[in-house]
Design a protein around this motif. Sequence first.
Motif, short mmCIF file in Angstrom:
data_model
loop_
_atom_site.label_atom_id
_atom_site.label_comp_id
_atom_site.label_asym_id
_atom_site.label_seq_id
_atom_site.Cartn_x
_atom_site.Cartn_y
_atom_site.Cartn_z
N ALA A 41 -12.31 40.82 21.61
CA ALA A 41 -13.31 40.45 20.59
C ALA A 41 -13.58 41.60 19.64
O ALA A 41 -13.66 41.41 18.42
N ALA A 42 -13.67 42.82 20.18
CA ALA A 42 -13.94 43.99 19.34
C ALA A 42 -12.80 44.24 18.36
O ALA A 42 -13.04 44.57 17.18
N VAL A 43 -11.56 44.06 18.81
CA VAL A 43 -10.41 44.32 17.93
C VAL A 43 -10.29 43.22 16.87
O VAL A 43 -9.98 43.50 15.70
N TYR A 44 -10.54 41.98 17.26
CA TYR A 44 -10.53 40.90 16.27
C TYR A 44 -11.60 41.15 15.20
O TYR A 44 -11.35 40.97 14.00
N GLU A 45 -12.78 41.56 15.63
CA GLU A 45 -13.86 41.84 14.68
C GLU A 45 -13.46 42.98 13.74
O GLU A 45 -13.74 42.93 12.53
N LYS A 46 -12.81 44.00 14.28
CA LYS A 46 -12.37 45.13 13.45
C LYS A 46 -11.33 44.66 12.44
O LYS A 46 -11.37 45.06 11.26
N PHE A 47 -10.39 43.81 12.88
CA PHE A 47 -9.37 43.29 11.97
C PHE A 47 -10.02 42.52 10.82
O PHE A 47 -9.67 42.70 9.65
N LEU A 48 -10.99 41.67 11.16
CA LEU A 48 -11.67 40.86 10.14
C LEU A 48 -12.49 41.73 9.18
O LEU A 48 -12.58 41.44 7.98
N GLN A 49 -13.07 42.80 9.71
CA GLN A 49 -13.87 43.69 8.88
C GLN A 49 -12.99 44.49 7.92
O GLN A 49 -13.32 44.66 6.74
#
Length: 262
Positions: free
Chosen positions: A68-76
């Motif tokens: 979840a943290a990496v997906y959020e970083k990608f989206l950001q």
Amino acid sequence: SPGEPLSDAEIEGRLKLGASLTERGDYVAAEIAYRQILAGHTPLAATKTALFSLAHMYRKQGELTKAAAVYEKFLQLYPDDDRVPDALLDLGRTLRAIGAPKLALSRFYSVINSTLKLPTQSGFEHYQLLAKTAQFEIAETHFQAGEFEEAAKFFSRLRLLDLNAADQARAQFKAGYSQHLQGDEEAAVTTLRAFLAQYPDDENVPEARYLLAVGLRTLGHSDAAFVATLELLREQKSRLSSDPKRWAYWQSRTGNQLANDY
């Protein structure tokens, strides 16, 4: 070593290696391959792919918080990337698995919104599929959260979409199941009867027959419930052979119920 530029061939090799290792379940080695790309002076396209692939690897590994943290970083970092709808979809599934249904729903709705903004000439069919899948996940999230009235509404709406036969069948079965769980047995009986008539070979047929018998019994239609029960118990051996454990379970459960009733 970390920080040194990688050649194009080395980058491509590590991306392929990371994907292969992920599929084989060697997550430690896969993470090393992706981290080597992310730590180097790498072209933006490869950095994006490595970060997206790292999130996928964590999710497959079951490290859901990291995923979840990496997906959020990608989206950001890359809000305009073509893979944003895919990242949102997988992030929603990850958040639901963690136990955050409200956050998951917001990501699934974002999938639908993001596919509307992307150019139609590039990957239109893929984005269209993602939007339909997101609607399925919204219905499933309500179902898993115990919000059966909402789930029934969304699964019923899914039947209006241009889905393949398997997804249409699943949507209709889950709509009937949701109606049953919310206590609307009349609607459930109608939906389940339609499902059984339209998809007699679907994998959910044995459970649907059981739910139909339960619903009819609850409504006081004892004779019809008895007939529905016998239909499940007498199901052809040809169908039993396709998924014997599933059929045996629901036939046993129905047989026990029949014995209790009589």
